[in-house]
Design a protein around this motif. Structure first.
Motif, PDB file in Angstrom:
ATOM      1  N   THR A  95       0.848  -1.187   0.000  1.00  0.00           N
ATOM      2  CA  THR A  95       0.000   0.000   0.000  1.00  0.00           C
ATOM      3  C   THR A  95       0.887   1.241   0.000  1.00  0.00           C
ATOM      4  O   THR A  95       1.901   1.300   0.688  1.00  0.00           O
ATOM      5  CB  THR A  95      -0.946   0.036   1.203  1.00  0.00           C
ATOM      6  N   PHE A  96       0.455   2.223  -0.771  1.00  0.00           N
ATOM      7  CA  PHE A  96       1.210   3.459  -0.903  1.00  0.00           C
ATOM      8  C   PHE A  96       1.240   4.213   0.417  1.00  0.00           C
ATOM      9  O   PHE A  96       0.226   4.326   1.110  1.00  0.00           O
ATOM     10  CB  PHE A  96       0.571   4.316  -1.995  1.00  0.00           C
ATOM     11  N   LEU A  97       2.401   4.750   0.739  1.00  0.00           N
ATOM     12  CA  LEU A  97       2.559   5.459   2.007  1.00  0.00           C
ATOM     13  C   LEU A  97       2.816   6.948   1.781  1.00  0.00           C
ATOM     14  O   LEU A  97       2.066   7.803   2.218  1.00  0.00           O
ATOM     15  CB  LEU A  97       3.726   4.838   2.774  1.00  0.00           C
ATOM     16  N   ILE A  98       3.863   7.271   1.071  1.00  0.00           N
ATOM     17  CA  ILE A  98       4.264   8.654   0.874  1.00  0.00           C
ATOM     18  C   ILE A  98       5.212   8.730  -0.319  1.00  0.00           C
ATOM     19  O   ILE A  98       5.873   7.749  -0.644  1.00  0.00           O
ATOM     20  CB  ILE A  98       4.938   9.215   2.155  1.00  0.00           C
ATOM     21  N   SER A  99       5.231   9.893  -0.968  1.00  0.00           N
ATOM     22  CA  SER A  99       6.115  10.065  -2.114  1.00  0.00           C
ATOM     23  C   SER A  99       6.839  11.399  -2.021  1.00  0.00           C
ATOM     24  O   SER A  99       6.491  12.259  -1.211  1.00  0.00           O
ATOM     25  CB  SER A  99       5.320  10.005  -3.423  1.00  0.00           C
ATOM     26  N   ILE A 100       7.853  11.563  -2.865  1.00  0.00           N
ATOM     27  CA  ILE A 100       8.576  12.827  -2.939  1.00  0.00           C
ATOM     28  C   ILE A 100       9.075  13.025  -4.362  1.00  0.00           C
ATOM     29  O   ILE A 100       9.540  12.080  -5.010  1.00  0.00           O
ATOM     30  CB  ILE A 100       9.742  12.879  -1.927  1.00  0.00           C
ATOM     31  N   SER A 101       8.927  14.248  -4.830  1.00  0.00           N
ATOM     32  CA  SER A 101       9.442  14.605  -6.142  1.00  0.00           C
ATOM     33  C   SER A 101      10.941  14.863  -6.057  1.00  0.00           C
ATOM     34  O   SER A 101      11.449  15.271  -5.017  1.00  0.00           O
ATOM     35  CB  SER A 101       8.728  15.866  -6.645  1.00  0.00           C
ATOM     36  N   SER A 102      11.623  14.660  -7.174  1.00  0.00           N
ATOM     37  CA  SER A 102      13.077  14.880  -7.178  1.00  0.00           C
ATOM     38  C   SER A 102      13.454  16.351  -7.043  1.00  0.00           C
ATOM     39  O   SER A 102      14.626  16.669  -6.821  1.00  0.00           O
ATOM     40  CB  SER A 102      13.685  14.312  -8.463  1.00  0.00           C
ATOM     41  N   ILE A 103      12.458  17.248  -7.149  1.00  0.00           N
ATOM     42  CA  ILE A 103      12.766  18.674  -6.997  1.00  0.00           C
ATOM     43  C   ILE A 103      12.633  19.135  -5.545  1.00  0.00           C
ATOM     44  O   ILE A 103      12.892  20.292  -5.231  1.00  0.00           O
ATOM     45  CB  ILE A 103      11.873  19.553  -7.898  1.00  0.00           C
TER      46      ILE A 103
ATOM     47  N   THR B  96       7.760  11.121   7.356  1.00  0.00           N
ATOM     48  CA  THR B  96       8.509  12.142   6.626  1.00  0.00           C
ATOM     49  C   THR B  96       9.532  11.450   5.740  1.00  0.00           C
ATOM     50  O   THR B  96      10.243  10.551   6.204  1.00  0.00           O
ATOM     51  CB  THR B  96       9.233  13.103   7.576  1.00  0.00           C
ATOM     52  N   VAL B  97       9.600  11.872   4.497  1.00  0.00           N
ATOM     53  CA  VAL B  97      10.619  11.334   3.597  1.00  0.00           C
ATOM     54  C   VAL B  97      11.599  12.445   3.271  1.00  0.00           C
ATOM     55  O   VAL B  97      11.201  13.585   2.990  1.00  0.00           O
ATOM     56  CB  VAL B  97       9.996  10.725   2.326  1.00  0.00           C
ATOM     57  N   PHE B  98      12.873  12.127   3.341  1.00  0.00           N
ATOM     58  CA  PHE B  98      13.955  13.056   3.031  1.00  0.00           C
ATOM     59  C   PHE B  98      14.701  12.557   1.801  1.00  0.00           C
ATOM     60  O   PHE B  98      14.981  11.368   1.695  1.00  0.00           O
ATOM     61  CB  PHE B  98      14.936  13.163   4.205  1.00  0.00           C
ATOM     62  N   LEU B  99      15.022  13.488   0.913  1.00  0.00           N
ATOM     63  CA  LEU B  99      15.762  13.133  -0.297  1.00  0.00           C
ATOM     64  C   LEU B  99      17.057  13.926  -0.365  1.00  0.00           C
ATOM     65  O   LEU B  99      17.038  15.155  -0.281  1.00  0.00           O
ATOM     66  CB  LEU B  99      14.916  13.415  -1.540  1.00  0.00           C
ATOM     67  N   ASN B 100      18.170  13.230  -0.528  1.00  0.00           N
ATOM     68  CA  ASN B 100      19.480  13.854  -0.708  1.00  0.00           C
ATOM     69  C   ASN B 100      19.976  13.450  -2.092  1.00  0.00           C
ATOM     70  O   ASN B 100      20.534  12.369  -2.274  1.00  0.00           O
ATOM     71  CB  ASN B 100      20.448  13.384   0.383  1.00  0.00           C
ATOM     72  N   LYS B 101      19.745  14.333  -3.060  1.00  0.00           N
ATOM     73  CA  LYS B 101      20.055  13.977  -4.447  1.00  0.00           C
ATOM     74  C   LYS B 101      21.545  13.838  -4.690  1.00  0.00           C
ATOM     75  O   LYS B 101      21.970  13.005  -5.483  1.00  0.00           O
ATOM     76  CB  LYS B 101      19.456  15.010  -5.401  1.00  0.00           C
TER      77      LYS B 101
ATOM     78  N   ASP C  20      13.284  18.213  -1.211  1.00  0.00           N
ATOM     79  CA  ASP C  20      14.171  17.461  -0.336  1.00  0.00           C
ATOM     80  C   ASP C  20      13.458  16.916   0.892  1.00  0.00           C
ATOM     81  O   ASP C  20      14.055  16.170   1.674  1.00  0.00           O
ATOM     82  CB  ASP C  20      15.378  18.305   0.078  1.00  0.00           C
ATOM     83  N   LYS C  21      12.186  17.256   1.043  1.00  0.00           N
ATOM     84  CA  LYS C  21      11.438  16.771   2.203  1.00  0.00           C
ATOM     85  C   LYS C  21       9.949  16.775   1.890  1.00  0.00           C
ATOM     86  O   LYS C  21       9.429  17.687   1.241  1.00  0.00           O
ATOM     87  CB  LYS C  21      11.735  17.672   3.407  1.00  0.00           C
ATOM     88  N   ASN C  22       9.277  15.737   2.375  1.00  0.00           N
ATOM     89  CA  ASN C  22       7.823  15.706   2.304  1.00  0.00           C
ATOM     90  C   ASN C  22       7.305  15.038   3.571  1.00  0.00           C
ATOM     91  O   ASN C  22       7.822  13.997   3.988  1.00  0.00           O
ATOM     92  CB  ASN C  22       7.335  14.942   1.067  1.00  0.00           C
ATOM     93  N   GLU C  23       6.288  15.656   4.154  1.00  0.00           N
ATOM     94  CA  GLU C  23       5.805  15.201   5.458  1.00  0.00           C
ATOM     95  C   GLU C  23       4.320  14.891   5.382  1.00  0.00           C
ATOM     96  O   GLU C  23       3.547  15.635   4.770  1.00  0.00           O
ATOM     97  CB  GLU C  23       6.085  16.290   6.497  1.00  0.00           C
ATOM     98  N   ASP C  24       3.916  13.798   6.023  1.00  0.00           N
ATOM     99  CA  ASP C  24       2.504  13.437   6.085  1.00  0.00           C
ATOM    100  C   ASP C  24       2.256  12.774   7.424  1.00  0.00           C
ATOM    101  O   ASP C  24       2.527  11.582   7.608  1.00  0.00           O
ATOM    102  CB  ASP C  24       2.145  12.494   4.936  1.00  0.00           C
TER     103      ASP C  24
ATOM    104  N   LYS D 203      22.348  10.569  -3.628  1.00  0.00           N
ATOM    105  CA  LYS D 203      21.427   9.562  -4.183  1.00  0.00           C
ATOM    106  C   LYS D 203      20.892   8.673  -3.057  1.00  0.00           C
ATOM    107  O   LYS D 203      20.970   7.434  -3.099  1.00  0.00           O
ATOM    108  CB  LYS D 203      22.098   8.728  -5.267  1.00  0.00           C
ATOM    109  N   HIS D 204      20.333   9.351  -2.077  1.00  0.00           N
ATOM    110  CA  HIS D 204      19.881   8.661  -0.872  1.00  0.00           C
ATOM    111  C   HIS D 204      18.560   9.262  -0.414  1.00  0.00           C
ATOM    112  O   HIS D 204      18.367  10.475  -0.441  1.00  0.00           O
ATOM    113  CB  HIS D 204      20.930   8.818   0.235  1.00  0.00           C
ATOM    114  N   LEU D 205      17.644   8.388  -0.006  1.00  0.00           N
ATOM    115  CA  LEU D 205      16.437   8.878   0.645  1.00  0.00           C
ATOM    116  C   LEU D 205      16.153   8.042   1.879  1.00  0.00           C
ATOM    117  O   LEU D 205      16.657   6.913   2.014  1.00  0.00           O
ATOM    118  CB  LEU D 205      15.234   8.905  -0.303  1.00  0.00           C
ATOM    119  N   SER D 206      15.405   8.655   2.775  1.00  0.00           N
ATOM    120  CA  SER D 206      15.083   7.967   4.014  1.00  0.00           C
ATOM    121  C   SER D 206      13.643   8.254   4.405  1.00  0.00           C
ATOM    122  O   SER D 206      13.086   9.301   4.064  1.00  0.00           O
ATOM    123  CB  SER D 206      16.041   8.377   5.133  1.00  0.00           C
ATOM    124  N   LEU D 207      13.063   7.318   5.118  1.00  0.00           N
ATOM    125  CA  LEU D 207      11.711   7.454   5.651  1.00  0.00           C
ATOM    126  C   LEU D 207      11.811   7.475   7.170  1.00  0.00           C
ATOM    127  O   LEU D 207      12.395   6.562   7.756  1.00  0.00           O
ATOM    128  CB  LEU D 207      10.831   6.284   5.200  1.00  0.00           C
ATOM    129  N   HIS D 208      11.265   8.516   7.768  1.00  0.00           N
ATOM    130  CA  HIS D 208      11.256   8.644   9.211  1.00  0.00           C
ATOM    131  C   HIS D 208       9.831   8.446   9.709  1.00  0.00           C
ATOM    132  O   HIS D 208       8.889   9.072   9.183  1.00  0.00           O
ATOM    133  CB  HIS D 208      11.759  10.022   9.641  1.00  0.00           C
TER     134      HIS D 208
END
Lengths: 113, 111
Positions: B45-53, B63-68, B55-59, B71-76
């Motif tokens: 089931t879908f949880l959360i997404s983030i666009s490559s533009i 929270t998902v963090f993107l470090n382009k 660096d953070k999206n929260e729901d 080339k690393h992302l994390s889910l908190h």
């Protein structure tokens, strides 16, 4: 809440036999996907349909696997003949095609003996 | 060639603490990144997404963090709850809606 339906949920078959899985996507979803998930790995796309047309089947082993979505609604994935290495979870997903989110069904667990 | 990698097959966290799930990728053409959650005998089931533009999206608790550059992302997940125990898959889209999944990380929340 609308869901993706799959049947059967579990299937045990002997190698060299034929097996088929069925998927009914969420109503109105134009895009349908079949994935294979081997234990300990993430799902891998086998085939993608846009309405009744195949968009991507680059990872589908076409010598033994076939998929169809004749009326652009439900879909069938067939394996003939099944091999031991085909034991996996087969997941169907659908989407509107306009967004990112794909909605997955519960999957069919295939065991080939 | 594993384009999306989750190097930790399992993670155990105490209830109420923060859970951090990591994901690395190799393809710089990925446009979007998604996290899916999977319970046994159910589909993801879908949880959360983030666009490559971004660096953070929260729901909510997620929270998902993107470090382009890395080339690393994390889910908190904060705070972690027993119902969060599941397998979490990181996935990426290279522009054509073909999801590429990581191997998954099994998260166990201990009471």
């Amino acid at each position: 809440e609308a869901e993706v339906a799959q049947s059967p949920r579990y299937k045990i078959t002997e190698k060299s036999q034929a097996v088929a899985f069925w998927c009914d996507p969420i109503s109105g979803h134009a895009t349908l996907y079949w994935y294979r998930q081997i234990l300990g790995q993430g799902p891998e796309l086998l085939v993608q349909f846009q309405d009744e047309s195949v968009v991507d089947d680059s990872q589908l082993p076409k010598d033994r696997f076939s998929a169809e979505r004749l009326k652009g609604v439900d879909s069938t994935l067939k394996i003939q003949p099944a091999e031991l290495g085909d034991s996996a979870m087969y997941l169907c997903a659908s989407s509107t095609g306009r967004g990112l989110e794909q909605y997955f069904g519960p999957g069919t667990r295939l065991t080939v003996t | 060639d594993q384009q999306v990698k989750q190097n930790s097959p399992s993670l155990s966290v105490q209830e109420g603490r923060i859970s951090i799930l990591n994901c690395d990728y190799t393809n710089s053409m990925f446009d979007y990144f998604l996290w899916y959650k999977k319970y046994p005998a159910e589909g993801p089931t879908f949880l959360i997404s983030i666009s490559s533009i971004k660096d953070k999206n929260e729901d909510g608790r997620f929270t998902v963090f993107l470090n382009k550059s890395a080339k690393h992302l994390s889910l908190h997940i904060v705070p972690s709850q027993p119902g969060d125990s599941a397998v979490y898959f990181c996935a990426a889209i290279p522009g054509a809606q073909k999801l590429v999944f990581g191997q998954g990380t099994r998260l166990t929340i201990n009471p």
